[in-house]
Design an enzyme around this catalytic site. Structure first.
Site, PDB file in Angstrom:
ATOM      1  N   GLY A  11       0.791  -1.232   0.000  1.00 14.71           N
ATOM      2  CA  GLY A  11       0.000   0.000   0.000  1.00 14.71           C
ATOM      3  C   GLY A  11       0.819   1.275   0.000  1.00 14.71           C
ATOM      4  O   GLY A  11       0.342   2.321   0.427  1.00 14.71           O
ATOM      5  N   SER A  12       2.054   1.201  -0.528  1.00 15.17           N
ATOM      6  CA  SER A  12       2.840   2.442  -0.545  1.00 15.17           C
ATOM      7  C   SER A  12       2.224   3.460  -1.503  1.00 15.17           C
ATOM      8  O   SER A  12       2.325   4.669  -1.280  1.00 15.17           O
ATOM      9  CB  SER A  12       4.308   2.170  -0.883  1.00 15.17           C
ATOM     10  OG  SER A  12       4.444   1.746  -2.213  1.00 15.17           O
ATOM     11  N   ASN A 106      -5.356   2.224 -12.956  1.00 12.79           N
ATOM     12  CA  ASN A 106      -4.341   1.299 -12.438  1.00 12.79           C
ATOM     13  C   ASN A 106      -2.960   1.893 -12.674  1.00 12.79           C
ATOM     14  O   ASN A 106      -2.764   2.695 -13.585  1.00 12.79           O
ATOM     15  CB  ASN A 106      -4.432  -0.044 -13.172  1.00 12.79           C
ATOM     16  CG  ASN A 106      -3.472  -1.071 -12.612  1.00 12.79           C
ATOM     17  OD1 ASN A 106      -3.284  -1.169 -11.388  1.00 12.79           O
ATOM     18  ND2 ASN A 106      -2.838  -1.856 -13.473  1.00 12.79           N
ATOM     19  N   HIS A 108       0.954   0.642 -13.411  1.00 14.04           N
ATOM     20  CA  HIS A 108       1.696  -0.557 -13.821  1.00 14.04           C
ATOM     21  C   HIS A 108       3.176  -0.191 -13.968  1.00 14.04           C
ATOM     22  O   HIS A 108       3.507   0.822 -14.588  1.00 14.04           O
ATOM     23  CB  HIS A 108       1.144  -1.080 -15.146  1.00 14.04           C
ATOM     24  CG  HIS A 108       1.791  -2.362 -15.574  1.00 14.04           C
ATOM     25  ND1 HIS A 108       1.516  -3.560 -14.955  1.00 14.04           N
ATOM     26  CD2 HIS A 108       2.735  -2.609 -16.508  1.00 14.04           C
ATOM     27  CE1 HIS A 108       2.253  -4.507 -15.514  1.00 14.04           C
ATOM     28  NE2 HIS A 108       2.996  -3.966 -16.457  1.00 14.04           N
ATOM     29  N   SER A 135       3.374   3.453 -15.745  1.00 20.70           N
ATOM     30  CA  SER A 135       2.213   3.974 -16.485  1.00 20.70           C
ATOM     31  C   SER A 135       0.977   3.975 -15.609  1.00 20.70           C
ATOM     32  O   SER A 135       0.728   3.013 -14.874  1.00 20.70           O
ATOM     33  CB  SER A 135       1.920   3.083 -17.698  1.00 20.70           C
ATOM     34  OG  SER A 135       3.081   2.864 -18.466  1.00 20.70           O
ATOM     35  N   ASP A 144      -3.761  -4.977 -18.502  1.00 22.65           N
ATOM     36  CA  ASP A 144      -2.905  -3.786 -18.567  1.00 22.65           C
ATOM     37  C   ASP A 144      -2.958  -3.107 -19.938  1.00 22.65           C
ATOM     38  O   ASP A 144      -1.978  -2.501 -20.388  1.00 22.65           O
ATOM     39  CB  ASP A 144      -1.439  -4.138 -18.215  1.00 22.65           C
ATOM     40  CG  ASP A 144      -1.329  -4.663 -16.788  1.00 22.65           C
ATOM     41  OD1 ASP A 144      -2.057  -4.170 -15.920  1.00 22.65           O
ATOM     42  OD2 ASP A 144      -0.507  -5.580 -16.565  1.00 22.65           O
TER      43      ASP A 144
END
Ligand code: GRF
Length: 194
Positions: A11-12, A106, A108, A135, A144
């Site tokens: 969870g950084s 998201n 990636h 990205s 993705d």
């Protein structure tokens, strides 16, 4: 802007977004954190900030779609503007993706469309890339493969260890996610996305 975070791990990225909110760099609120892992460290991070967290036990559901339906029942009670995948390690199914079309983001760790899927950094290193990327993209039904909102590309050097590269990559991720969320309207306008 109301954000729901989906995360499976440390969870950084969640923490970077929450820090930007607390420092008033980003005008948003993380309304809930949902994880498919009961013991994910992201729960602890969220508790510290008094943000509600939920664990969806996929094994207790007959199908992934059923588990994602449970997830969407929680999400809908919070009415988020965006569902932010931040190290969420499951592929989202079509029903879920279609329901929240244009709302799921998201991050990636690659210069998409290169190196989709798992172990993207390792894939890049195995290919002797001298430049790697991060990205932020929309999530659609492909792996993705959704529309890229923004990416950064940066060099890697021969004398850098894997952990140095990973840490540099995470720093780029944290900055990029905040930047995209901060400027999402402008980015969408530029790209002609409604
Ligand atoms: C990040 O590297 C992200 O790109 C990948 O999973 C990692 C999650 O890190 N999808 P964290 O849980 O946000 O620390």
């Amino acid at each position: 802007m109301r954000l729901c975070i989906l995360a499976s791990g440390s969870g950084s990225n969640f923490e970077a977004i929450q820090t930007a909110i607390l420092e008033e760099e980003l005008s948003a609120e993380i309304v809930c954190v949902i994880s498919d892992k009961m013991d994910a460290y992201v729960h602890k991070r969220a508790h510290k900030h008094e943000i509600p967290t939920y664990f969806i036990n996929f094994k207790e559901h007959p199908t992934r779609a059923a588990a994602e339906h449970s997830m969407s029942l929680i999400i809908d009670t919070y009415n988020p503007d965006y569902i932010v995948c931040a190290g969420y390690m499951k592929i989202l199914g079509n029903d879920f993706v279609n329901k929240y079309s244009g709302k799921i983001l998201n991050i990636h760790p690659s210069k998409l469309p290169k190196y989709k899927g798992l172990n993207a950094l390792q894939q890049a290193l195995d290919n002797n890339e001298k430049e790697i990327g991060v990205s932020v993209h929309y999530v659609d039904e492909s792996l993705d493969g959704g529309r890229i909102l923004k990416q950064v590309v940066f060099p890697i050097y021969e004398d850098e260890s894997l952990s140095e590269i990973e840490s540099k990559l995470h720093q780029h991720e944290h900055k990029l996610y905040v930047e995209v969320l901060k400027n999402i309207r402008e980015i969408k306008n530029e790209k002609g996305i409604n």
